[in-house]
Design an enzyme around this catalytic site. Structure first.
Site: not given
Length: 638
Positions: A300, A415
């Site tokens: 990310t 996630h």
């Protein structure tokens, strides 16, 4: 004088036998791990033989050094440390399908937040990988005290073993280069390095690379920026008129969707849509269906770096950790200069990925982290604050902000390991052979519902008329370790080409005044900054000429996307590890069709790396761009 005959005469046979057994055990373990746990894609018997041979030099090295430093205890310490190194790489590989690099070690602070993720990559059978450590300890220390002198490794023996490691490695390297020339130049392909030189040798080489990297910034000067800027000038894109200034002066909300890939869009499970709301929403804005993530080990944080700088992330480690002290001309800085209030919203610890430091370097005005949200146990699960509450709280904060603002929101719930409380599951698990993929469908469906609540409330707010939404996936969620399960779900074989295409992530630009369109241009996250710059009508060529992306709206742009591995996608072709494919059909084509693309990819990655490693943007004020009469017209288009 030392001679082989004298040595053998003075030493018992059991000593040599124990040496051999211990080193053979470690070789068996290392070979098993490299052959069966790591997916190294061994293609022929020669590669299989290299894979079996390559542990030897590192085994002689680590045990030689152990004996040299601390005798028998040193040998056992070498065995334990070597086993731990192998196991840590196993855990890392299960999660990221990659190997640890030294820059990644600086990110140990992230481990505190991994929580459930670590639990899912541990296996009860892993204990079997350490049984041999007990056997080694028994062999080294089972002798009674009065017989210890019989087995007391000499320092010179350790020196001899360490020296033998050198010709063994040279043989290994020469042998490996019969399969792949210039092997040590291919630092971007860690799977290949491990396959040919072995895991421990790879780590030694990684240490050498790290030392070289540390020297690069120290030795850099302003002259190194000149060829970089000239390259930018030669590949400069003309300003696009399409949607130029369409969002001038408007607020911008960039929504980074965790682990969201394009394959879930317009797809179903058990007859139900996985992303019903996004499927409809994309029909109301500009949707890009050939948009790829370009992240590497920084995940990310790499996607954030791409957006902020329009430069490539690093192949080793995360820029957010390794080069947070560099000078950047970040997109947030440009926006601040144009009277925007720039901020990030992410309900995680502010130190995760070193964000609290890097955001200052990029020029953000504020960072709303976990401490700025009312995070409670009831509203959290897995990685933390559930998306529905994060969206609601963040929108409330934006309603109170000074305008215009630029807010980047980073979600958490979708996630790995993709778990949800029972009352949040809106679809049954999948029925593939991968529990990870099966659970992924549920968190994707939940994320879509949370997105619906956010966007619908946004539409009903006073922000709607003066704000654009940019929604995109930050990186893959399902790695190539789950190819079999992906093939089961998509009902097709997942080969290298299909795996590459699975790296596409959704991108949607939505807002009042932006007409709906399905855009098929080939692009990546590196193109986000110039695209937004054009939409907002901002000028920045004079402040930051070092950008590799191009406006996705420009119909004349080069359609060329480069991955951090040196692979690429163009309008016609996809190039993967030296193999060329037709992008439309997925059929393999003659290699020469992709030669120019591979060369372009390597050139651009090297130039971007030189800027980061040398911290070259600190010299922008001292360096002028060499003017040319006319920029070359998209000469790199494939």
């Amino acid at each position: 004088m030392f001679t082989i005959k004298k040595y053998i005469n003075k030493q018992s046979g059991i000593k040599i036998l124990i040496y051999a057994i211990i080193m053979a055990m470690f070789w068996l373990k290392m070979h098993f791990i490299q052959s069966n746990i790591f997916s190294l894609n061994v293609e022929n018997s020669n590669e299989a033989s290299i894979l079996a041979f390559n542990p030897l030099s590192s085994i002689f090295l680590i045990f030689g050094l152990g004996i040299l430093i601390a005798g028998r205890r040193g040998m056992l310490v070498s065995y334990i440390l070597g086993s731990l190194l192998l196991y840590v790489n196993i855990l890392f590989y299960r999660e990221y399908n990659d190997f640890i690099t030294i820059p990644m070690l600086s990110q140990v602070a992230n481990l505190a937040d991994l929580g459930g993720s670590i639990g899912t990559i541990l296996s009860a059978t892993d204990i079997l990988l350490f049984v041999d450590v007990l056997i080694a300890a028994f062999l080294l220390f089972y002798l009674k005290p009065e017989r210890l002198t019989q087995f007391k490794p000499k320092r010179r023996e350790g020196f001899v073993l360490a020296i033998i490691a050198i010709p063994l490695f040279l043989i290994n390297l020469s042998w490996a280069e019969t399969e792949r020339t210039d092997l040590l130049e291919r630092t971007f392909d860690r799977n290949m390095l491990v396959k040919y030189i072995g895991l421990i040798n790879y780590h030694v080489y990684d240490a050498v690379l790290q030392g070289k990297t540390e020297m690069t910034r120290t030795m850099a000067d302003s002259n190194e920026l000149v060829p970089v800027i000239n390259y930018m000038n030669e590949n400069e894109q003309e300003d696009s008129d399409k949607l130029e200034g369409a969002a001038e002066g408007k607020n911008v909300i960039v929504l980074s969707l965790e682990s969201t890939q394009t394959f879930v869009v317009d797809n179903t499970l058990h007859g139900e849509e996985l992303t019903p709301y996004f499927n409809d929403l994309k029909e109301e804005g500009v949707y890009f269906d050939n948009f790829y993530h370009q992240v590497k080990q920084g995940r990310t944080s790499d996607s954030e770096f791409l957006l902020a700088n329009s430069m490539y992330p690093l192949n080793r480690g995360a820029v957010f950790f390794t080069h947070s002290g560099n000078e950047y001309e970040g997109f947030p800085s440009l926006l601040s200069e144009n009277d925007y209030f720039t901020n990030v919203m992410h309900a995680n610890d502010k130190t995760f990925w070193n964000r609290n430091v890097m955001y200052d370097s990029l020029g953000y005005d504020d960072f709303f982290s976990k401490e700025d949200y009312e995070v409670t146990e009831e509203k959290s699960y897995g990685w933390g604050y559930l998306d529905e509450y994060f969206f609601a709280d963040s929108l409330d904060k934006m309603k109170e902000m000074e305008q215009p603002f630029f807010s980047k929101m980073i979600t958490l719930t979708n996630h790995y390991p993709f778990t949800l409380p029972e009352d949040k599951k809106m679809i049954e698990e999948g029925e593939t052979s991968s529990g990870t993929l099966n659970r992924y469908f549920q968190t994707i469906r939940y994320q879509d519902e949370a997105l619906k609540q956010f966007v619908e409330e946004f539409k009903n707010s006073e922000l709607y008329d003066d704000t654009i939404l940019v929604i995109y996936g930050d990186h893959f969620g399902i790695s190539e370790n789950h190819q079999k399960a992906m093939g089961e779900y998509l009902d097709k074989e997942i080969n290298d080409f299909e795996q590459f295409q699975l790296q596409r992530v959704p991108l949607l630009i939505y807002g009042k005044g932006i007409n709906a369109e399905k855009n098929h241009t080939v692009g990546g996250q590196i193109d986000l900054r110039p695209t937004l710059t054009n939409l907002l009508g901002l000028e920045e060529e004079d402040t930051n000429p070092v950008q590799f992306g191009q406006d996705l709206m420009d119909e004349d742009r080069r359609q060329f996307m480069i991955t951090r591995d040196g692979d690429f996608a163009s309008e016609e072709y996809v190039g993967i590890q030296g193999v060329c494919y037709d992008r439309e059909t997925g059929e393999e084509v003659e290699a020469p069709a992709c030669e120019e693309g591979f060369e372009k990819a390597q050139e651009e990655l090297q130039i971007s790396d030189s800027v980061i490693y040398g911290d070259l943007l600190r010299y922008l004020d001292e360096t002028e761009m060499v003017e040319t009469e006319t920029p070359t017209e998209n000469s790199s288009e494939q």
